[in-house]
Design an enzyme around this catalytic site. Structure first.
Site, PDB file in Angstrom:
ATOM      1  N   ARG A  90       0.819  -1.211   0.000  1.00  0.00           N
ATOM      2  CA  ARG A  90       0.000   0.000   0.000  1.00  0.00           C
ATOM      3  C   ARG A  90       0.854   1.263   0.000  1.00  0.00           C
ATOM      4  O   ARG A  90       0.629   2.183  -0.747  1.00  0.00           O
ATOM      5  CB  ARG A  90      -0.932   0.012   1.218  1.00  0.00           C
ATOM      6  CG  ARG A  90      -2.074  -0.957   1.103  1.00  0.00           C
ATOM      7  CD  ARG A  90      -2.716  -1.190   2.426  1.00  0.00           C
ATOM      8  NE  ARG A  90      -1.744  -1.688   3.386  1.00  0.00           N
ATOM      9  CZ  ARG A  90      -2.019  -2.084   4.600  1.00  0.00           C
ATOM     10  NH1 ARG A  90      -3.244  -2.030   5.037  1.00  0.00           N
ATOM     11  NH2 ARG A  90      -1.079  -2.543   5.398  1.00  0.00           N
ATOM     12  N   SER A 128      -7.635  -3.887   7.207  1.00  0.00           N
ATOM     13  CA  SER A 128      -8.672  -4.587   7.983  1.00  0.00           C
ATOM     14  C   SER A 128      -8.778  -3.975   9.374  1.00  0.00           C
ATOM     15  O   SER A 128      -9.882  -3.853   9.923  1.00  0.00           O
ATOM     16  CB  SER A 128      -8.321  -6.072   8.114  1.00  0.00           C
ATOM     17  OG  SER A 128      -8.258  -6.673   6.856  1.00  0.00           O
TER      18      SER A 128
END
Ligand code: PNS
Length: 161
Positions: A90, A128
């Site tokens: 990311r 998450s």
């Protein structure tokens, strides 16, 4: 046939994970999403629950399957012929951890290659943990998780509040 293993804790699967799965499925003949244990994390969902959630989400892809493994990734990978490990990156902050993990895996299994897919900009901030945090405080997470599992996360979070 080139097999990719996409390992992770997927607690829960996010749209960022799904984006990586979709793109890996275009590059590799077969993608196995492997739900695993990350000893550094205390999961919200059991291994079986996470597998079931991912199965509901990836049903749309013809070449993606779901499995789970409670052991070393290299031991799981050894069950396949020259598999490639896929991980999403990311931001720069992911790099150190991912680099270390791929090096450790390579040390234990020298032939095992890890391929990184850069996260789409849209999901570059998504995790998450952030989704669980938002859900625990009742925020709307519908933009961040696949619709098939939205209720699972909302319900589990409600019970934990
Ligand atoms: O989604 P995550 O939590 O970043 O995934 C991390 C995971 C589960 C892929 C990693 O913790 C893992 O590979 N666990 C299995 C044990 C293992 O093989 N450890 C050695 C590599 S550090």
């Amino acid at each position: 046939m080139k097999t990719a293993i996409y390992p992770g804790s997927f607690d829960p699967i996010t749209l960022g994970h799904l984006n990586i799965i979709r793109r890996a499925a275009k590059v590799f003949d077969h993608v196995i999403v492997c739900v695993m244990t990350n000893v550094a994390k205390t999961p919200m969902f059991t291994l079986e629950e996470r597998m079931n959630q991912i199965e509901r989400v990836v049903g749309r892809f013809g070449n993606v399957s779901v499995d789970s493994w409670d052991g070393l990734l290299v031991a799981y990978a050894a069950r396949y012929e020259e598999p490639v490990i896929v991980r999403g990156l990311r931001a720069l902050s992911d790099f150190e951890y991912e680099f270390q993990m791929s090096m450790i895996n390579k040390k234990m299994s020298p032939k095992l290659e890890t391929v990184f897919l850069a996260a789409s900009e849209k999901y570059s901030y998504l995790s998450s943990s952030a989704v669980k945090d938002m859900a625990l405080y009742g925020a709307d997470i519908s933009e961040f998780v696949p619709c098939e599992i939205l209720t699972d996360v909302e319900e589990r979070s409600k019970n934990r509040r």
